[in-house]
Motif scaffolding. Sequence first.
Motif, PDB file in Angstrom:
ATOM      1  N   LEU A   1      -2.977  -9.213   1.221  1.00 46.78           N
ATOM      2  CA  LEU A   1      -3.096  -8.487   0.005  1.00 46.78           C
ATOM      3  C   LEU A   1      -3.474  -6.959   0.658  1.00 46.78           C
ATOM      4  O   LEU A   1      -2.801  -6.120   0.232  1.00 46.78           O
TER       5      LEU A   1
ATOM      6  N   CYS B   1      -1.472  -3.522   0.400  1.00 51.01           N
ATOM      7  CA  CYS B   1      -2.135  -2.289   0.084  1.00 51.01           C
ATOM      8  C   CYS B   1      -2.045  -0.896   0.830  1.00 51.01           C
ATOM      9  O   CYS B   1      -1.531   0.082   0.641  1.00 51.01           O
TER      10      CYS B   1
ATOM     11  N   VAL C   1      -4.732   2.254  -3.720  1.00 50.42           N
ATOM     12  CA  VAL C   1      -4.301   0.906  -3.794  1.00 50.42           C
ATOM     13  C   VAL C   1      -4.892  -0.376  -3.802  1.00 50.42           C
ATOM     14  O   VAL C   1      -5.606  -0.522  -2.826  1.00 50.42           O
TER      15      VAL C   1
ATOM     16  N   PHE D   1      -6.490  -4.339  -5.631  1.00 50.80           N
ATOM     17  CA  PHE D   1      -6.268  -5.650  -6.496  1.00 50.80           C
ATOM     18  C   PHE D   1      -7.430  -5.864  -7.100  1.00 50.80           C
ATOM     19  O   PHE D   1      -8.639  -5.679  -6.496  1.00 50.80           O
TER      20      PHE D   1
ATOM     21  N   TYR E   1      -8.340  -3.393  -1.064  1.00 52.35           N
ATOM     22  CA  TYR E   1      -7.968  -2.226  -1.536  1.00 52.35           C
ATOM     23  C   TYR E   1      -7.812  -1.398  -0.266  1.00 52.35           C
ATOM     24  O   TYR E   1      -8.506  -1.648   0.740  1.00 52.35           O
TER      25      TYR E   1
ATOM     26  N   ILE F   1      -2.396  -5.170  -9.715  1.00 56.94           N
ATOM     27  CA  ILE F   1      -2.464  -4.177  -8.913  1.00 56.94           C
ATOM     28  C   ILE F   1      -2.687  -2.939  -9.479  1.00 56.94           C
ATOM     29  O   ILE F   1      -2.241  -2.644 -10.524  1.00 56.94           O
TER      30      ILE F   1
ATOM     31  N   LEU G   1       6.603  -2.381  -8.629  1.00 58.97           N
ATOM     32  CA  LEU G   1       5.111  -3.073  -8.587  1.00 58.97           C
ATOM     33  C   LEU G   1       5.381  -4.378  -9.434  1.00 58.97           C
ATOM     34  O   LEU G   1       4.406  -5.186  -9.123  1.00 58.97           O
TER      35      LEU G   1
ATOM     36  N   CYS H   1       3.827  -7.746  -7.710  1.00 60.94           N
ATOM     37  CA  CYS H   1       3.038  -8.773  -8.241  1.00 60.94           C
ATOM     38  C   CYS H   1       3.791 -10.090  -8.355  1.00 60.94           C
ATOM     39  O   CYS H   1       2.974 -11.001  -8.357  1.00 60.94           O
TER      40      CYS H   1
END
Length: 152
Positions: free
Chosen positions: A25, A29, A42, A44, A59, A122, A140, A144
Motif C-alpha cells: 500500500l 502511495c 496519498v 489509505f 500514506y 484511498i 482510482l 481500489c
Amino acid sequence: MTFEQLKQHVKTIINTNIKTVDERLLQICELLEMHIDYYNWVGFYFRNGNEEELILGPYIGEATDHTVIPFGKGICGQVAVSNQNFVVPDVTAQDNYIACSITVKAEIVIPIFVNGENVGQIDIDSNTPDPFTEADEQFLEFVCNQVSTILK
C-alpha cells in the motif's frame, strides 16, 4: 506516466507477494504521488473493526494529526457512510471538511470494497484547485479494486 501505464505498475505491486500488505500500500502511495503532479498527499484509511471510525493506514505526504476519523466527519468520514466516491474541487466550499494543511485545495476519496462491504478508502489531497477529472476517478476505482484483492 499515463493512467494506463500506472495501472500496470499497480498490478505489479499488488502481485508482489514477498512484501506485506502495508508495504505494498505504501508503494502504491509513493507511485501515485511521484507520477501524478497534482497528487500531493496519498493515503489509505481503513475501518477500525466494528467501530464506526477510520484508522490511518500507509500514506505519503505531510504528516497528519488525523489518524482516527469518526464516520460522517470530513470527506473520508462521509465516504465511510455513503459508500460513494467524493470529489471535492474546492475544500473551502465544504462545511464538513477536516483541514489537514492550509496548502490543500482539493480532495478525492474513493471507497474500497471487499465482498460488497466498504472496508476503507484511498484519500488524495491536491494543492492544485479543481484538478480531478473523471479519468482520475476511474483510475482510482481501478486502484481500489486491485487493493481489495489483497485485503483480508
